[in-house]
Design an enzyme around this catalytic site. Structure first.
Site, PDB file in Angstrom:
ATOM      1  N   ALA A  12       1.029  -1.313   0.220  1.00  0.00           N
ATOM      2  CA  ALA A  12       0.145  -0.010  -0.103  1.00  0.00           C
ATOM      3  C   ALA A  12       0.813   1.116  -0.114  1.00  0.00           C
ATOM      4  O   ALA A  12       0.441   2.245   0.641  1.00  0.00           O
ATOM      5  CB  ALA A  12      -0.770   0.102   1.193  1.00  0.00           C
ATOM      6  N   TYR A  14       3.495   4.026  -2.369  1.00  0.00           N
ATOM      7  CA  TYR A  14       3.229   5.377  -3.480  1.00  0.00           C
ATOM      8  C   TYR A  14       2.897   4.780  -4.728  1.00  0.00           C
ATOM      9  O   TYR A  14       2.062   5.497  -5.483  1.00  0.00           O
ATOM     10  CB  TYR A  14       4.639   5.967  -3.645  1.00  0.00           C
ATOM     11  CG  TYR A  14       5.040   6.856  -2.524  1.00  0.00           C
ATOM     12  CD1 TYR A  14       4.681   8.151  -2.443  1.00  0.00           C
ATOM     13  CD2 TYR A  14       5.665   6.281  -1.480  1.00  0.00           C
ATOM     14  CE1 TYR A  14       5.056   9.055  -1.355  1.00  0.00           C
ATOM     15  CE2 TYR A  14       6.226   7.049  -0.397  1.00  0.00           C
ATOM     16  CZ  TYR A  14       5.763   8.364  -0.367  1.00  0.00           C
ATOM     17  OH  TYR A  14       6.018   9.432   0.672  1.00  0.00           O
ATOM     18  N   PRO A  94      14.107  -1.928  -3.122  1.00  0.00           N
ATOM     19  CA  PRO A  94      15.244  -0.946  -3.020  1.00  0.00           C
ATOM     20  C   PRO A  94      16.470  -1.685  -3.518  1.00  0.00           C
ATOM     21  O   PRO A  94      16.562  -2.758  -3.816  1.00  0.00           O
ATOM     22  CB  PRO A  94      15.149  -0.782  -1.365  1.00  0.00           C
ATOM     23  CG  PRO A  94      14.733  -2.071  -0.910  1.00  0.00           C
ATOM     24  CD  PRO A  94      13.624  -2.405  -1.821  1.00  0.00           C
ATOM     25  N   ASN A 226      13.109   4.507 -17.537  1.00  0.00           N
ATOM     26  CA  ASN A 226      13.722   5.392 -16.284  1.00  0.00           C
ATOM     27  C   ASN A 226      15.009   5.974 -16.577  1.00  0.00           C
ATOM     28  O   ASN A 226      15.676   6.977 -16.471  1.00  0.00           O
ATOM     29  CB  ASN A 226      13.500   4.729 -15.110  1.00  0.00           C
ATOM     30  CG  ASN A 226      12.295   5.134 -14.346  1.00  0.00           C
ATOM     31  OD1 ASN A 226      11.151   6.012 -14.771  1.00  0.00           O
ATOM     32  ND2 ASN A 226      11.855   4.080 -13.094  1.00  0.00           N
ATOM     33  N   CYS A 278      12.912   6.303  -7.794  1.00  0.00           N
ATOM     34  CA  CYS A 278      13.260   5.344  -8.845  1.00  0.00           C
ATOM     35  C   CYS A 278      14.412   5.672  -9.859  1.00  0.00           C
ATOM     36  O   CYS A 278      15.301   4.541  -9.994  1.00  0.00           O
ATOM     37  CB  CYS A 278      12.154   5.429  -9.712  1.00  0.00           C
ATOM     38  SG  CYS A 278      10.493   4.895  -9.210  1.00  0.00           S
TER      39      CYS A 278
HETATM   40  P1  NAD Z   1       6.826   1.959  -0.819  1.00  0.00           P
HETATM   41  O1  NAD Z   1       7.676   1.519  -0.044  1.00  0.00           O
HETATM   42  O2  NAD Z   1       6.000   2.995  -0.730  1.00  0.00           O
HETATM   43  O3  NAD Z   1       5.409   0.811  -0.843  1.00  0.00           O
HETATM   44  C1  NAD Z   1       5.802  -0.604  -0.692  1.00  0.00           C
HETATM   45  C2  NAD Z   1       5.022  -1.264   0.473  1.00  0.00           C
HETATM   46  O4  NAD Z   1       4.950  -2.578   0.402  1.00  0.00           O
HETATM   47  C3  NAD Z   1       5.396  -0.895   1.805  1.00  0.00           C
HETATM   48  O5  NAD Z   1       4.308  -0.142   2.571  1.00  0.00           O
HETATM   49  C4  NAD Z   1       5.613  -2.249   2.631  1.00  0.00           C
HETATM   50  O6  NAD Z   1       5.317  -2.095   3.922  1.00  0.00           O
HETATM   51  C5  NAD Z   1       4.742  -3.202   1.698  1.00  0.00           C
HETATM   52  N1  NAD Z   1       5.409  -4.635   1.796  1.00  0.00           N
HETATM   53  C6  NAD Z   1       6.754  -4.940   1.414  1.00  0.00           C
HETATM   54  N2  NAD Z   1       6.470  -6.343   1.469  1.00  0.00           N
HETATM   55  C7  NAD Z   1       5.336  -6.593   1.767  1.00  0.00           C
HETATM   56  C8  NAD Z   1       4.639  -8.043   1.885  1.00  0.00           C
HETATM   57  N3  NAD Z   1       5.350  -9.283   1.883  1.00  0.00           N
HETATM   58  N4  NAD Z   1       3.460  -8.008   2.134  1.00  0.00           N
HETATM   59  C9  NAD Z   1       2.709  -7.043   2.239  1.00  0.00           C
HETATM   60  N5  NAD Z   1       3.165  -5.631   2.053  1.00  0.00           N
HETATM   61  C10 NAD Z   1       4.397  -5.584   1.852  1.00  0.00           C
HETATM   62  O7  NAD Z   1       7.048   1.605  -2.503  1.00  0.00           O
HETATM   63  P2  NAD Z   1       6.380   2.172  -3.634  1.00  0.00           P
HETATM   64  O8  NAD Z   1       7.117   3.641  -3.745  1.00  0.00           O
HETATM   65  O9  NAD Z   1       5.000   2.150  -3.823  1.00  0.00           O
HETATM   66  O10 NAD Z   1       7.307   1.336  -4.913  1.00  0.00           O
HETATM   67  C11 NAD Z   1       6.644   0.058  -5.048  1.00  0.00           C
HETATM   68  C12 NAD Z   1       7.256  -0.608  -6.497  1.00  0.00           C
HETATM   69  O11 NAD Z   1       6.817   0.139  -7.330  1.00  0.00           O
HETATM   70  C13 NAD Z   1       9.061  -0.469  -6.612  1.00  0.00           C
HETATM   71  O12 NAD Z   1       9.423  -1.569  -7.224  1.00  0.00           O
HETATM   72  C14 NAD Z   1       9.231   0.994  -7.406  1.00  0.00           C
HETATM   73  O13 NAD Z   1      10.276   0.739  -7.930  1.00  0.00           O
HETATM   74  C15 NAD Z   1       8.000   0.737  -8.066  1.00  0.00           C
HETATM   75  N6  NAD Z   1       7.756   1.944  -8.730  1.00  0.00           N
HETATM   76  C16 NAD Z   1       7.780   3.171  -7.831  1.00  0.00           C
HETATM   77  C17 NAD Z   1       7.311   4.406  -8.541  1.00  0.00           C
HETATM   78  C18 NAD Z   1       7.212   5.668  -7.571  1.00  0.00           C
HETATM   79  O14 NAD Z   1       7.091   6.722  -8.068  1.00  0.00           O
HETATM   80  N7  NAD Z   1       7.465   5.593  -6.298  1.00  0.00           N
HETATM   81  C19 NAD Z   1       7.001   4.568  -9.769  1.00  0.00           C
HETATM   82  C20 NAD Z   1       6.834   3.213 -10.630  1.00  0.00           C
HETATM   83  C21 NAD Z   1       7.363   2.200  -9.855  1.00  0.00           C
HETATM   84  C1  UDX Z   2       9.930   8.961 -12.291  1.00  0.00           C
HETATM   85  C2  UDX Z   2       9.382   8.832 -13.621  1.00  0.00           C
HETATM   86  O1  UDX Z   2       8.933  10.023 -14.219  1.00  0.00           O
HETATM   87  C3  UDX Z   2       8.152   7.919 -13.589  1.00  0.00           C
HETATM   88  O2  UDX Z   2       7.679   7.380 -14.830  1.00  0.00           O
HETATM   89  C4  UDX Z   2       8.214   6.615 -13.121  1.00  0.00           C
HETATM   90  O3  UDX Z   2       7.166   5.708 -13.000  1.00  0.00           O
HETATM   91  C5  UDX Z   2       9.044   6.711 -11.602  1.00  0.00           C
HETATM   92  O4  UDX Z   2      10.186   7.771 -11.741  1.00  0.00           O
HETATM   93  P1  UDX Z   2       9.299  10.508 -10.293  1.00  0.00           P
HETATM   94  O5  UDX Z   2      10.488   9.929  -9.746  1.00  0.00           O
HETATM   95  O6  UDX Z   2       8.104  10.241  -9.297  1.00  0.00           O
HETATM   96  O7  UDX Z   2       8.907   9.702 -11.524  1.00  0.00           O
HETATM   97  O8  UDX Z   2       9.240  11.817 -10.542  1.00  0.00           O
HETATM   98  P2  UDX Z   2       9.782  12.782 -12.115  1.00  0.00           P
HETATM   99  O9  UDX Z   2       9.046  13.692 -12.294  1.00  0.00           O
HETATM  100  O10 UDX Z   2      10.477  11.782 -13.233  1.00  0.00           O
HETATM  101  O11 UDX Z   2      11.382  13.466 -11.276  1.00  0.00           O
HETATM  102  C6  UDX Z   2      12.199  12.697 -10.839  1.00  0.00           C
HETATM  103  C7  UDX Z   2      13.314  13.719 -10.407  1.00  0.00           C
HETATM  104  O12 UDX Z   2      13.791  14.479 -11.759  1.00  0.00           O
HETATM  105  C8  UDX Z   2      13.073  14.752  -9.639  1.00  0.00           C
HETATM  106  O13 UDX Z   2      13.954  15.062  -8.548  1.00  0.00           O
HETATM  107  C9  UDX Z   2      12.673  16.104 -10.429  1.00  0.00           C
HETATM  108  O14 UDX Z   2      12.887  17.326  -9.687  1.00  0.00           O
HETATM  109  C10 UDX Z   2      13.756  15.939 -11.463  1.00  0.00           C
HETATM  110  N1  UDX Z   2      13.717  16.513 -12.813  1.00  0.00           N
HETATM  111  C11 UDX Z   2      12.753  16.225 -13.517  1.00  0.00           C
HETATM  112  C12 UDX Z   2      14.605  17.751 -13.290  1.00  0.00           C
HETATM  113  O15 UDX Z   2      15.488  17.847 -12.545  1.00  0.00           O
HETATM  114  N2  UDX Z   2      14.344  18.005 -14.412  1.00  0.00           N
HETATM  115  C13 UDX Z   2      13.395  17.421 -15.380  1.00  0.00           C
HETATM  116  O16 UDX Z   2      13.130  18.147 -16.398  1.00  0.00           O
HETATM  117  C14 UDX Z   2      12.371  16.903 -14.737  1.00  0.00           C
END
Ligand code: NAD
Ligand code: UDX
Length: 466
Positions: A12, A14, A94, A226, A278
């Site tokens: 649950a 981001y 991570p 990415n 990411c």
């Molecule tokens: P997060 O740390 O916010 O959330 C992950 C959650 O999973 C945590 O709340 C944790 O408690 C839970 N969890 C871990 N193991 C578990 C288990 N066995 N059972 C139940 N819950 C469990 O991470 P996030 O930012 O949501 O990222 C999740 C994935 O999505 C990562 O692989 C990340 O690379 C990818 N991703 C993140 C973003 C972003 O912008 N944050 C964007 C695209 C992809």
């Molecule tokens: C990124 C990807 O955009 C998204 O598609 C993927 O799913 C997760 O990773 P995020 O990290 O949430 O998303 O934000 P993003 O808007 O991509 O910005 C990443 C970093 O780059 C930030 O620190 C932002 O300030 C910086 N950035 C972004 C710049 O410095 N310049 C830019 O032109 C754009």
């Protein structure tokens, strides 16, 4: 294809929270349960006054409409698994901190634990969807684990469905995605599972934006997207250094090259360095993958994107020190913004952390203000960034402020680390009056009108300008 009526999302965070909340909103006929082991996080998602665990514009409205109707948050992972016909695995991946591949490889422990749990608990067939960002071919390991541990008559289909949302714009990204990517094995079962998930998204995403590809292409595309996005930022930041040394202006350069339709205008903003959970993690993951495949030149190429980012942060801190007469010892610096970008409370890999650490080691005092980041998070991040510095020392040097105005009072310099809109609406005349002179502004985000500030009396230093 199976008609999906019950979805469980493991994780649950981001990604899992917003993604599955939007699925619930757009698909009232599907019951969506988001499960997590973290009780506090689940409680926050369920909080009666909608104090959700993450800040994301528009998210609260989505949760208000769907929660209790067909959207549920729970710590009962097993029940979620048992009831669902489709399970998203959206746990954290991570960078590994120790062991083989430390500092580069993705830590797949959480993915594996979630997968094992699914195998142990499930009593019927499931579609299991990789939502987390994982190295290429992780789906294969998941399948081996599932098949080795499942009960008779349980069949698992594995899909890859990486998430492309960016924080701060998660809800608009989810409402109208550039594309939804679904990877599957090109077998009859794989194609059928892919059709089931496609039907879910087709409730609001036009079919021509739902791309069906092979499993490995899907996994790799996420890392590739990415890496290429981050590469753009490192490229523009590398050019910003040339601008500072030559008299060119990085905004003008970005504007000029962005007019080329092959390059395009987006994602060309020079900055104090990219942050977020990411970019760095996924590139390092790609570097590790390249090395494991015996492709050292490919690995070195991508590694340079991260190195350039580190260089940009160091370069910026050094410019602050150089400009302030080669010493900031005992001086007070106001850092505006702590999140890694605007419109989020997330601080993972935020450039502000590195800057403040650098200012601390120069023995400066730092006032920090961010509109969304909670105080506790700032202390945790700063402690992690300087593991050898005692906590009392950090607290002596850093003060967390309630407003930009409070942070700037009696400071010698203002450093803009996050592009929060409200920093543009600051009353700079008043700030100037309250600061020590000469009053410096270091704009790490190309945010403020430098001319206007100079007219007030500030000494302004902007990234990518001489
Ligand atoms: P997060 O740390 O916010 O959330 C992950 C959650 O999973 C945590 O709340 C944790 O408690 C839970 N969890 C871990 N193991 C578990 C288990 N066995 N059972 C139940 N819950 C469990 O991470 P996030 O930012 O949501 O990222 C999740 C994935 O999505 C990562 O692989 C990340 O690379 C990818 N991703 C993140 C973003 C972003 O912008 N944050 C964007 C695209 C992809
Ligand atoms: C990124 C990807 O955009 C998204 O598609 C993927 O799913 C997760 O990773 P995020 O990290 O949430 O998303 O934000 P993003 O808007 O991509 O910005 C990443 C970093 O780059 C930030 O620190 C932002 O300030 C910086 N950035 C972004 C710049 O410095 N310049 C830019 O032109 C754009």
């Amino acid at each position: 294809p199976v008609k999906v009526t019950k979805i469980c999302c493991i994780g649950a965070g981001y990604v899992g929270g917003p993604t599955c909340a939007v699925i619930a909103l757009k698909c009232p006929h599907i019951t969506v349960t988001i499960v997590d082991l973290n009780q506090a996080r689940v409680d926050a998602w369920n909080s009666p006054d909608f104090k959700l665990p993450i800040y994301e514009p528009g998210l609260e409205e989505v949760v208000r409409e769907a929660r209790g109707r067909n959207l549920f948050f729970s710590t009962d992972v097993d029940k979620g698994i048992l009831e669902a016909d489709l399970i998203f695995v959206s746990v954290n991946t991570p960078t590994k901190k120790s062991g083989v591949g430390a500092g580069f490889a993705a830590d797949l422990n959480y993915v594996e634990l979630a997968t094992r749990r699914i195998a142990q608990v499930a009593t019927s067939s499931k579609i299991v969807v990789e939502k987390s960002t994982v190295p290429c071919r992780t789906a294969e390991s998941m399948r081996t684990i599932l098949e080795a541990n499942s009960k008779p008559n349980c069949h698992f289909d594995i899909l890859s469905n990486p998430e492309f949302l960016a924080e701060g714009t998660a809800i608009t990204d989810l409402f109208a995605p550039d594309r939804v990517l679904i990877g599957s094995l090109q077998t009859p079962e794989g194609i059928s599972a892919c059709a089931s998930l496609t039907e879910v998204y087709a409730n609001w995403v036009p079919k021509d934006r739902i791309l069906n590809v092979g499993l490995w292409s899907s996994e790799l595309s996420k890392l590739a997207a990415n890496a290429m996005l981050a590469q753009r930022i490192s490229s523009i930041n590398a050019l910003s250094a040339i601008c500072e040394a030559t008299g060119a202006n990085i905004d003008e350069v970005a504007h000029a090259i962005g007019y080329d339709t092959r390059i395009g205008p987006k994602f060309l903003k020079a900055s104090v360095g990219f942050g977020g959970s990411c970019f760095q993690k996924d590139i390092l993951n790609l570097v590790y993958l390249s090395e494991s495949l015996h492709l050292p030149e490919v690995a070195a190429y991508w590694r340079q994107v991260v190195e350039m980012n580190e260089h940009q942060k160091r370069r910026f801190s050094k410019r602050v020190v150089d400009t302030m007469f080669n010493t900031i010892t005992g001086k007070r610096i106001a850092v505006l913004g702590f999140a890694f970008k605007a419109d989020t409370g997330d601080t993972r890999e935020s450039a502000a952390i590195t800057l403040i650490r650098d200012f601390q080691s120069e023995k400066a005092y730092v006032n920090v203000y961010d509109p969304q980041v909670v105080e506790e998070q700032i202390w945790t991040d700063l402690a992690e960034a300087s593991p050898l510095v005692p906590e009392e020392q950090i607290k002596k040097q850093v003060r967390i402020c309630k407003s930009a105005m409070e942070a700037c009072k009696d400071a010698e310099a203002v450093v803009i680390a996050t592009e929060w809109k409200e920093f543009n609406e600051i009353n700079w005349e008043e700030v100037y009056q309250s600061m020590n002179k000469p009053a410096f502004v270091f704009d790490g985000r190309l945010l403020v009108d430098a001319e206007k500030l100079r007219n007030i009396g500030f000494k302004v230093v902007t990234i990518g300008r001489p």
